[in-house]
Scaffold this motif. Structure first.
Motif, PDB file in Angstrom:
ATOM      1  N   ALA A  88      -8.326 -32.121   5.995  1.00 43.12           N
ATOM      2  CA  ALA A  88      -7.857 -30.759   5.806  1.00 43.12           C
ATOM      3  C   ALA A  88      -7.271 -30.526   4.413  1.00 43.12           C
ATOM      4  CB  ALA A  88      -6.814 -30.417   6.867  1.00 43.12           C
ATOM      5  N   ASP A  89      -6.830 -31.560   3.735  1.00 37.82           N
ATOM      6  CA  ASP A  89      -6.267 -31.386   2.402  1.00 37.82           C
ATOM      7  C   ASP A  89      -7.318 -31.338   1.304  1.00 37.82           C
ATOM      8  OD1 ASP A  89      -3.631 -31.034   2.976  1.00 37.82           O
ATOM      9  OD2 ASP A  89      -2.976 -33.041   2.385  1.00 37.82           O
ATOM     10  N   THR A  90      -8.454 -31.972   1.529  1.00 34.72           N
ATOM     11  CA  THR A  90      -9.460 -32.087   0.458  1.00 34.72           C
ATOM     12  C   THR A  90     -10.821 -31.500   0.815  1.00 34.72           C
ATOM     13  OG1 THR A  90     -10.256 -34.249   1.223  1.00 34.72           O
ATOM     14  CG2 THR A  90      -8.349 -34.227  -0.280  1.00 34.72           C
ATOM     15  N   GLY A  91     -11.111 -31.352   2.099  1.00 32.35           N
ATOM     16  CA  GLY A  91     -12.437 -30.920   2.520  1.00 32.35           C
ATOM     17  C   GLY A  91     -13.444 -32.043   2.594  1.00 32.35           C
ATOM     18  N   GLN A  92     -13.008 -33.273   2.379  1.00 36.51           N
ATOM     19  CA  GLN A  92     -13.928 -34.405   2.449  1.00 36.51           C
ATOM     20  C   GLN A  92     -14.459 -34.569   3.864  1.00 36.51           C
ATOM     21  OE1 GLN A  92     -12.134 -38.165   1.512  1.00 36.51           O
ATOM     22  NE2 GLN A  92     -13.984 -39.355   1.899  1.00 36.51           N
ATOM     23  N   HIS A  93     -15.763 -34.797   3.967  1.00 37.26           N
ATOM     24  CA  HIS A  93     -16.410 -35.037   5.259  1.00 37.26           C
ATOM     25  C   HIS A  93     -16.069 -36.457   5.706  1.00 37.26           C
ATOM     26  CE1 HIS A  93     -20.498 -35.358   7.618  1.00 37.26           C
ATOM     27  NE2 HIS A  93     -19.441 -35.420   8.405  1.00 37.26           N
ATOM     28  N   LEU A  94     -15.363 -36.579   6.841  1.00 41.33           N
ATOM     29  CA  LEU A  94     -14.899 -37.877   7.309  1.00 41.33           C
ATOM     30  C   LEU A  94     -15.828 -38.523   8.328  1.00 41.33           C
ATOM     31  CD1 LEU A  94     -11.088 -37.098   7.764  1.00 41.33           C
ATOM     32  CD2 LEU A  94     -12.229 -38.164   5.798  1.00 41.33           C
ATOM     33  N   ARG A  95     -16.311 -37.764   9.281  1.00 41.65           N
ATOM     34  CA  ARG A  95     -17.157 -38.339  10.323  1.00 41.65           C
ATOM     35  C   ARG A  95     -17.846 -37.234  11.103  1.00 41.65           C
ATOM     36  NH1 ARG A  95     -13.147 -40.535  15.088  1.00 41.65           N
ATOM     37  NH2 ARG A  95     -15.162 -41.105  15.967  1.00 41.65           N
ATOM     38  N   THR A  96     -18.888 -37.641  11.835  1.00 44.63           N
ATOM     39  CA  THR A  96     -19.621 -36.749  12.728  1.00 44.63           C
ATOM     40  C   THR A  96     -19.796 -37.463  14.057  1.00 44.63           C
ATOM     41  OG1 THR A  96     -20.811 -35.720  10.881  1.00 44.63           O
ATOM     42  CG2 THR A  96     -21.774 -35.473  13.075  1.00 44.63           C
ATOM     43  N   TYR A 325      -3.139 -23.151  10.144  1.00 46.84           N
ATOM     44  CA  TYR A 325      -2.251 -24.289  10.365  1.00 46.84           C
ATOM     45  C   TYR A 325      -1.019 -24.097   9.516  1.00 46.84           C
ATOM     46  CZ  TYR A 325      -0.741 -29.127  10.965  1.00 46.84           C
ATOM     47  OH  TYR A 325      -0.014 -30.256  11.276  1.00 46.84           O
ATOM     48  N   ALA A 326       0.084 -23.737  10.160  1.00 49.29           N
ATOM     49  CA  ALA A 326       1.298 -23.383   9.433  1.00 49.29           C
ATOM     50  C   ALA A 326       2.286 -24.531   9.296  1.00 49.29           C
ATOM     51  CB  ALA A 326       1.984 -22.203  10.120  1.00 49.29           C
ATOM     52  N   ALA A 327       2.007 -25.684   9.916  1.00 48.10           N
ATOM     53  CA  ALA A 327       2.968 -26.785   9.899  1.00 48.10           C
ATOM     54  C   ALA A 327       3.092 -27.428   8.528  1.00 48.10           C
ATOM     55  CB  ALA A 327       2.572 -27.843  10.930  1.00 48.10           C
ATOM     56  N   GLY A 328       2.069 -27.316   7.694  1.00 48.05           N
ATOM     57  CA  GLY A 328       2.140 -27.853   6.359  1.00 48.05           C
ATOM     58  C   GLY A 328       1.580 -29.254   6.231  1.00 48.05           C
ATOM     59  N   THR A 329       0.996 -29.544   5.079  1.00 49.54           N
ATOM     60  CA  THR A 329       0.447 -30.845   4.720  1.00 49.54           C
ATOM     61  C   THR A 329       0.831 -31.120   3.272  1.00 49.54           C
ATOM     62  OG1 THR A 329      -1.642 -29.978   3.839  1.00 49.54           O
ATOM     63  CG2 THR A 329      -1.556 -30.415   6.229  1.00 49.54           C
ATOM     64  N   PRO A 330       0.572 -32.322   2.746  1.00 49.04           N
ATOM     65  CA  PRO A 330       0.893 -32.565   1.335  1.00 49.04           C
ATOM     66  C   PRO A 330       0.224 -31.562   0.387  1.00 49.04           C
ATOM     67  CG  PRO A 330       0.526 -34.638   2.453  1.00 49.04           C
ATOM     68  CD  PRO A 330       0.173 -33.564   3.442  1.00 49.04           C
ATOM     69  N   ARG A 331      -1.014 -31.199   0.655  1.00 49.04           N
ATOM     70  CA  ARG A 331      -1.718 -30.245  -0.219  1.00 49.04           C
ATOM     71  C   ARG A 331      -1.280 -28.810   0.040  1.00 49.04           C
ATOM     72  NH1 ARG A 331      -3.365 -26.694  -2.595  1.00 49.04           N
ATOM     73  NH2 ARG A 331      -5.352 -26.314  -3.615  1.00 49.04           N
ATOM     74  N   PHE A 332      -0.919 -28.507   1.278  1.00 56.41           N
ATOM     75  CA  PHE A 332      -0.570 -27.143   1.665  1.00 56.41           C
ATOM     76  C   PHE A 332       0.810 -27.145   2.339  1.00 56.41           C
ATOM     77  CE2 PHE A 332      -5.282 -27.377   2.067  1.00 56.41           C
ATOM     78  CZ  PHE A 332      -5.620 -26.495   1.048  1.00 56.41           C
ATOM     79  N   GLN A 340     -14.832 -21.098   8.353  1.00 53.04           N
ATOM     80  CA  GLN A 340     -16.222 -21.543   8.263  1.00 53.04           C
ATOM     81  C   GLN A 340     -16.929 -20.705   7.209  1.00 53.04           C
ATOM     82  OE1 GLN A 340     -19.070 -19.654   8.889  1.00 53.04           O
ATOM     83  NE2 GLN A 340     -20.289 -20.628  10.454  1.00 53.04           N
ATOM     84  N   HIS A 341     -17.812 -21.326   6.457  1.00 60.51           N
ATOM     85  CA  HIS A 341     -18.498 -20.653   5.356  1.00 60.51           C
ATOM     86  C   HIS A 341     -20.007 -20.744   5.532  1.00 60.51           C
ATOM     87  CE1 HIS A 341     -19.970 -19.527   1.460  1.00 60.51           C
ATOM     88  NE2 HIS A 341     -20.113 -20.755   1.002  1.00 60.51           N
ATOM     89  N   ASP A 342     -20.644 -19.610   5.853  1.00 61.18           N
ATOM     90  CA  ASP A 342     -22.097 -19.470   5.820  1.00 61.18           C
ATOM     91  C   ASP A 342     -22.812 -20.515   6.675  1.00 61.18           C
ATOM     92  OD1 ASP A 342     -24.344 -18.054   5.023  1.00 61.18           O
ATOM     93  OD2 ASP A 342     -24.673 -19.285   3.247  1.00 61.18           O
ATOM     94  N   ASP A 343     -22.218 -20.919   7.796  1.00 62.41           N
ATOM     95  CA  ASP A 343     -22.813 -21.843   8.768  1.00 62.41           C
ATOM     96  C   ASP A 343     -22.973 -23.278   8.251  1.00 62.41           C
ATOM     97  OD1 ASP A 343     -23.014 -19.852  10.657  1.00 62.41           O
ATOM     98  OD2 ASP A 343     -25.120 -19.430  10.261  1.00 62.41           O
ATOM     99  N   ARG A 344     -22.648 -23.542   6.967  1.00 65.72           N
ATOM    100  CA  ARG A 344     -22.980 -24.845   6.377  1.00 65.72           C
ATOM    101  C   ARG A 344     -21.800 -25.580   5.775  1.00 65.72           C
ATOM    102  NH1 ARG A 344     -27.539 -22.641   2.416  1.00 65.72           N
ATOM    103  NH2 ARG A 344     -25.976 -20.974   2.342  1.00 65.72           N
ATOM    104  N   ALA A 345     -20.644 -24.944   5.712  1.00 68.15           N
ATOM    105  CA  ALA A 345     -19.497 -25.565   5.063  1.00 68.15           C
ATOM    106  C   ALA A 345     -18.219 -24.980   5.643  1.00 68.15           C
ATOM    107  CB  ALA A 345     -19.553 -25.352   3.544  1.00 68.15           C
ATOM    108  N   VAL A 346     -17.089 -25.560   5.248  1.00 70.81           N
ATOM    109  CA  VAL A 346     -15.784 -25.024   5.607  1.00 70.81           C
ATOM    110  C   VAL A 346     -14.969 -24.867   4.331  1.00 70.81           C
ATOM    111  CG1 VAL A 346     -15.772 -25.928   7.954  1.00 70.81           C
ATOM    112  CG2 VAL A 346     -14.918 -27.363   6.089  1.00 70.81           C
ATOM    113  N   ALA A 347     -13.952 -24.017   4.394  1.00 71.48           N
ATOM    114  CA  ALA A 347     -13.154 -23.724   3.207  1.00 71.48           C
ATOM    115  C   ALA A 347     -11.697 -23.581   3.596  1.00 71.48           C
ATOM    116  CB  ALA A 347     -13.647 -22.447   2.529  1.00 71.48           C
ATOM    117  N   ALA A 348     -10.818 -23.686   2.589  1.00 71.45           N
ATOM    118  CA  ALA A 348      -9.378 -23.588   2.818  1.00 71.45           C
ATOM    119  C   ALA A 348      -8.761 -22.581   1.858  1.00 71.45           C
ATOM    120  CB  ALA A 348      -8.713 -24.952   2.625  1.00 71.45           C
TER     121      ALA A 348
END
Length: 366
Positions: A88-96, A325-332, A340-348
């Motif tokens: 959630a902080d970087t958008g890196q794809h971790l697993r499927t 997500y309002a609890a907060g993270t290091p990045r946010f 969700q973005h255009d069925d193919r990606a996610v954004a923050a």
């Protein structure tokens, strides 16, 4: 979106903030003419946009807080019959995980998703059920609604007692899907299914059908339902109705399933994802998706539902699901809105940027 196992303090405060005593319901706005697809009040730059995953059909989103203070962003992939996990902080794809099928751990058109504690609830449209998976292993823990649901899409959860949840699932079954023929009016009171979910000491999960609701009058009828969001502090459900023949909008219901007499003004395109930005009992905002290119995010006062402004990202388009997500993270540190973005990606989006752009003020903002 059940018993909680490892549950961070920040996440607990976030998820349980709406469980205070009910305030008197505010007057609901009356549905009006379609809103113009005009220029947004503000453009908010995305904090990040993930890599594209072609042909996945990403749809709905949920957040799970990790032990290191970060979070996972979990997306349903309806075309691939999978779940996709991002940092959630970087958008890196971790697993499927997952794949097509009817067995535990498999999916058929996963759509809505919600996280409660260390459990993920996934609505499977074409398996006609809600599958529950444990986190972080994402191993199946059980099924809910397989004997009741017909064409489920969205869901929302609230805690009703220790070890007990109420699960609401939208069910958009049709008489004739190809022709777009709605069920008879007498069956429109089954548009939202209610389940009592019990968590046992041994970790098992039991879901019991607790009825359904939906107004059968013209003004409050839920025709094509998908997203649903709740605010227990103000006895409110906002339920997306995507039927453009009468105007796509969000309809205002009580938690008991009674239409409150009003809906938001008709959206320019489809009313899609809806999320509550909870500051405290008397302040906060609803954010709702108008599915345009670029996506138009509509912001409303939490109590009165008065419109407070609109914004777009620089690139995010054709959004289905969102999660806040309002609890907060290091990045946010002040929280984030994920889309969700255009069925193919996610954004923050950083919530601080959204607040500055629309001049929002609340106790939850720095």
């Amino acid at each position: 979106m059940i018993r909680l196992s490892s549950f961070s303090t920040a996440a607990a405060l976030l998820l349980l903030a709406g469980c205070a005593s009910l305030a008197p319901p505010a007057a609901a706005p009356v549905a009006g003419p379609a809103l113009p697809a005009a220029r947004a009040d503000a453009v908010v730059e995305e904090a990040w946009i993930s890599e594209q995953i072609p042909d996945a059909g990403l749809d709905s989103l949920a957040v799970w807080p990790t032990e290191d203070g970060g979070a996972w962003l979990i997306a349903t992939a309806k075309a691939a019959d999978q779940l996709v996990v991002f940092d959630a902080d970087t958008g890196q794809h971790l697993r499927t995980v997952g794949g097509p099928g009817e067995q535990p751990g498999q999916f058929r058109r996963p759509n809505g998703i919600a996280v409660w504690g260390d459990l993920a609830f996934v609505v499977e449209r074409d398996n006609h059920r809600v599958q529950v998976l444990g986190l972080p292993d994402l191993r199946p823990r059980g099924f809910i609604g397989a004997d009741t649901l017909r064409v489920p899409y969205g869901l929302w959860l609230q805690e009703t007692a220790p070890g007990e949840l109420e699960l609401l699932v939208t069910d958009s079954f049709m008489t004739d899907v190809q022709a777009g023929v709605l069920p008879p009016r007498a069956q429109m009171d089954q548009r939202v299914r209610r389940f009592k979910v019990q968590l046992d000491q041994d970790g098992s999960i039991t879901g019991t059908d607790a009825g359904s609701f939906g107004d059968t009058g013209e003004a409050g009828m839920l025709r094509l339902v998908e997203s649903i969001g709740g605010d227990p502090a103000h006895d409110r459900l906002l339920i997306a109705d995507e039927d453009r023949r009468v105007g796509s909008t969000l309809r205002d219901y009580t938690l008991a399933g009674r239409f409150r007499g009003g809906s938001l003004p008709v959206f320019s395109a489809d009313a899609e994802g809806v999320a509550l930005w909870d500051c405290d009992m008397d302040s906060g905002w609803w954010i709702a998706v108008d599915q345009l290119t670029p996506t138009l995010f509509r912001v409303y006062d939490r109590v009165s539902l008065a419109p407070l402004g609109t914004f777009t990202g620089e690139r995010v388009s054709q959004t289905d699901g969102i999660v806040l997500y309002a609890a907060g993270t290091p990045r946010f540190p002040a929280g984030a809105l994920f889309a969700q973005h255009d069925d193919r990606a996610v954004a923050a989006f950083d919530l601080r940027d959204v607040a500055r752009a629309l001049q929002l003020h609340g106790h939850c903002l720095p």
